[in-house]
Design a protein around this motif. Sequence first.
Motif, PDB file in Angstrom:
ATOM      1  N   UNK A 318       0.822  -1.213   0.000  1.00 39.40           N
ATOM      2  CA  UNK A 318       0.000   0.000   0.000  1.00 39.40           C
ATOM      3  C   UNK A 318       0.855   1.263   0.000  1.00 39.40           C
ATOM      4  N   UNK A 319       2.175   1.097  -0.137  1.00 40.19           N
ATOM      5  CA  UNK A 319       3.100   2.230  -0.210  1.00 40.19           C
ATOM      6  C   UNK A 319       3.652   2.308  -1.631  1.00 40.19           C
ATOM      7  N   UNK A 320       3.762   3.512  -2.172  1.00 40.16           N
ATOM      8  CA  UNK A 320       4.259   3.695  -3.547  1.00 40.16           C
ATOM      9  C   UNK A 320       5.368   4.729  -3.577  1.00 40.16           C
ATOM     10  N   UNK A 321       6.293   4.561  -4.500  1.00 36.05           N
ATOM     11  CA  UNK A 321       7.374   5.539  -4.661  1.00 36.05           C
ATOM     12  C   UNK A 321       6.837   6.761  -5.410  1.00 36.05           C
ATOM     13  N   UNK A 322       7.529   7.875  -5.226  1.00 37.68           N
ATOM     14  CA  UNK A 322       7.138   9.096  -5.932  1.00 37.68           C
ATOM     15  C   UNK A 322       7.216   8.899  -7.442  1.00 37.68           C
ATOM     16  N   UNK A 323       8.218   8.167  -7.907  1.00 44.37           N
ATOM     17  CA  UNK A 323       8.374   7.929  -9.343  1.00 44.37           C
ATOM     18  C   UNK A 323       7.197   7.127  -9.898  1.00 44.37           C
ATOM     19  N   UNK A 324       6.708   6.163  -9.123  1.00 41.75           N
ATOM     20  CA  UNK A 324       5.560   5.355  -9.556  1.00 41.75           C
ATOM     21  C   UNK A 324       4.322   6.231  -9.722  1.00 41.75           C
ATOM     22  N   UNK A 325       4.089   7.095  -8.739  1.00 38.85           N
ATOM     23  CA  UNK A 325       2.906   7.955  -8.793  1.00 38.85           C
ATOM     24  C   UNK A 325       3.031   9.002  -9.893  1.00 38.85           C
ATOM     25  N   UNK A 326       4.223   9.548 -10.079  1.00 39.70           N
ATOM     26  CA  UNK A 326       4.435  10.533 -11.161  1.00 39.70           C
ATOM     27  C   UNK A 326       4.173   9.886 -12.522  1.00 39.70           C
ATOM     28  N   UNK A 327       4.633   8.647 -12.678  1.00 42.47           N
ATOM     29  CA  UNK A 327       4.385   7.933 -13.933  1.00 42.47           C
ATOM     30  C   UNK A 327       2.902   7.701 -14.169  1.00 42.47           C
ATOM     31  N   UNK A 328       2.169   7.416 -13.089  1.00 39.39           N
ATOM     32  CA  UNK A 328       0.721   7.206 -13.182  1.00 39.39           C
ATOM     33  C   UNK A 328      -0.017   8.495 -13.550  1.00 39.39           C
ATOM     34  N   UNK A 329       0.433   9.621 -12.990  1.00 40.41           N
ATOM     35  CA  UNK A 329      -0.263  10.896 -13.185  1.00 40.41           C
ATOM     36  C   UNK A 329       0.107  11.596 -14.493  1.00 40.41           C
ATOM     37  N   UNK A 331       0.323  13.058 -17.838  1.00 44.57           N
ATOM     38  CA  UNK A 331      -0.563  13.101 -19.004  1.00 44.57           C
ATOM     39  C   UNK A 331      -1.935  12.513 -18.776  1.00 44.57           C
ATOM     40  N   UNK A 332      -2.286  12.235 -17.523  1.00 43.16           N
ATOM     41  CA  UNK A 332      -3.577  11.586 -17.240  1.00 43.16           C
ATOM     42  C   UNK A 332      -4.719  12.593 -17.347  1.00 43.16           C
ATOM     43  N   UNK A 333      -5.750  12.247 -18.104  1.00 42.66           N
ATOM     44  CA  UNK A 333      -6.925  13.112 -18.278  1.00 42.66           C
ATOM     45  C   UNK A 333      -7.766  13.100 -17.002  1.00 42.66           C
ATOM     46  N   UNK A 334      -8.323  14.263 -16.646  1.00 42.26           N
ATOM     47  CA  UNK A 334      -9.151  14.347 -15.446  1.00 42.26           C
ATOM     48  C   UNK A 334     -10.221  15.421 -15.600  1.00 42.26           C
ATOM     49  N   UNK A 350      -6.292  18.175  -9.844  1.00 41.14           N
ATOM     50  CA  UNK A 350      -6.624  18.181 -11.269  1.00 41.14           C
ATOM     51  C   UNK A 350      -6.611  19.625 -11.783  1.00 41.14           C
ATOM     52  N   UNK A 351      -5.852  19.861 -12.833  1.00 42.78           N
ATOM     53  CA  UNK A 351      -5.877  21.165 -13.500  1.00 42.78           C
ATOM     54  C   UNK A 351      -7.108  21.193 -14.403  1.00 42.78           C
ATOM     55  N   UNK A 352      -8.162  21.858 -13.945  1.00 37.18           N
ATOM     56  CA  UNK A 352      -9.446  21.807 -14.652  1.00 37.18           C
ATOM     57  C   UNK A 352      -9.419  22.588 -15.969  1.00 37.18           C
ATOM     58  N   UNK A 353      -8.429  23.459 -16.125  1.00 36.84           N
ATOM     59  CA  UNK A 353      -8.302  24.196 -17.382  1.00 36.84           C
ATOM     60  C   UNK A 353      -7.680  23.306 -18.459  1.00 36.84           C
ATOM     61  N   UNK A 354      -6.586  22.632 -18.084  1.00 35.95           N
ATOM     62  CA  UNK A 354      -5.904  21.733 -19.024  1.00 35.95           C
ATOM     63  C   UNK A 354      -6.495  20.331 -19.030  1.00 35.95           C
ATOM     64  N   UNK A 355      -7.309  20.043 -17.987  1.00 34.90           N
ATOM     65  CA  UNK A 355      -7.917  18.709 -17.810  1.00 34.90           C
ATOM     66  C   UNK A 355      -6.852  17.609 -17.735  1.00 34.90           C
TER      67      UNK A 355
END
Length: 431
Positions: A318-329, A331-334, A350-355
């Motif tokens: 249940x613990x993740x590295x910063x690199x893992x989370x950055x890779x997940x986030x 370019x992710x659409x939101x 979430x940047x609602x302007x850039x989505x």
Amino acid sequence: MRRIRRLVHLVLFCPLSKGLQSRLPGIKVKYLLVVWLGIFVGSWVAYMHYSSYSELCRGHVCRMIICDQYKKGIISGSTCKDLCEERSLLFQHCLSSSPTQQVYSGLWREREVIIKCGIEEALKADSHPDSVPRRDMVLFDKPTRGTSMDEFKEMLLNFLKSNLGDQPSLAALVSRIIAMADVNRDGKVSLAEAKSIWALLQLNEFLLMLSLHEKEHTSKLLGHCGDLYVTEKIPHTSLYGVDVPPFLQSLLPSIVHQIIHQWFAPAWPRRAKIAIGLLEFVEEIFHGTYGNFYICETSFKNVGYNDKYDFKMVNLRKVATEMTIRGFLKGRHCEQNVDCTYGKDCMATCDKLLKQCKSDMVQPNLAKVCGLLQDYLLYGAPLELKEELQKQLRTCMTLSGLASQMEVHHSLVLNNLKTLLWKKISNTKYS
């Protein structure tokens, strides 16, 4: 046999007196229906329990795969001989929550241990589930024959950089991994030893166990064979010392859960000591030796303690590295923050302007941990401490994950809370 049949006939067909049967002619049929319904439901429950257990618990498959590859010389490890030849590493109770990740309590050299291994590729062998699949072709394909020691070290360093970030301390971690791989202590790493340690590093929990070993807040690694590894057993795998059985959790209201936890929780000074350890762990994974880490499911079920009431992180998955989370986030659409959630509660903005998802966490580790500790510490807290403790926990829970607040402010809140608890239990038998 005839007597048994007669007894069954009496129970099923003559349950009531003849006088009552004559008054209620339909009761015999109803009684039979109820009995058969009970038998059917009981059989169904027993079948579901057995099928669920047999699906989740496949320790025999795990042993078969590992020992087959060990005998072929594909893998190596410090526990291989005990597991496959002497049979002194014993699987005991199944603790698996997923069929692809086998977890067992066990016994090794007169010591209680936890045994973990993955059998994902084995479960893909649908036609012959008990045959030994060629998992070595997939998992143990690196490094290849002819790889030099320098090339292997470079492989390790690049792997660690991609998972932990470009940290100055990675060279020391590579040396530690090489020493761990050299099972026979001959100063060399064989191909089987290299393949085994490489396969282990692909497991997130194992990688984190190596990275977070310094302050002993994680389980000690005791040995491995291929990608099977053995750790010490943590005696108490819940923050409260006891947990409500799974089949009762959905039936009991939350207030009953809370009462049960309060009854079985350690004494308050013990809880304070465990809480200090948890806060130290949060401190350790924030700008630690090998980068930043995030707790992505903050639950009392994922943290525990040993017999000396020293905090232990039970579930590193249940613990993740910063690199893992950055890779997940990246370019992710939101549309909203919840679309930027890794795991259960590692939520970014979430940047609602850039989505698109940003890298700033909505809630940092410390705020989530303080939310977990609020009920844990306030119940039974000394009266002279309770008001100040409540105030500090409330401040802690409002912390933001914005980078501008992450340094001085977080450290100040964490140190204040640790100092408050430590002053109360220092110079006592609980310290």
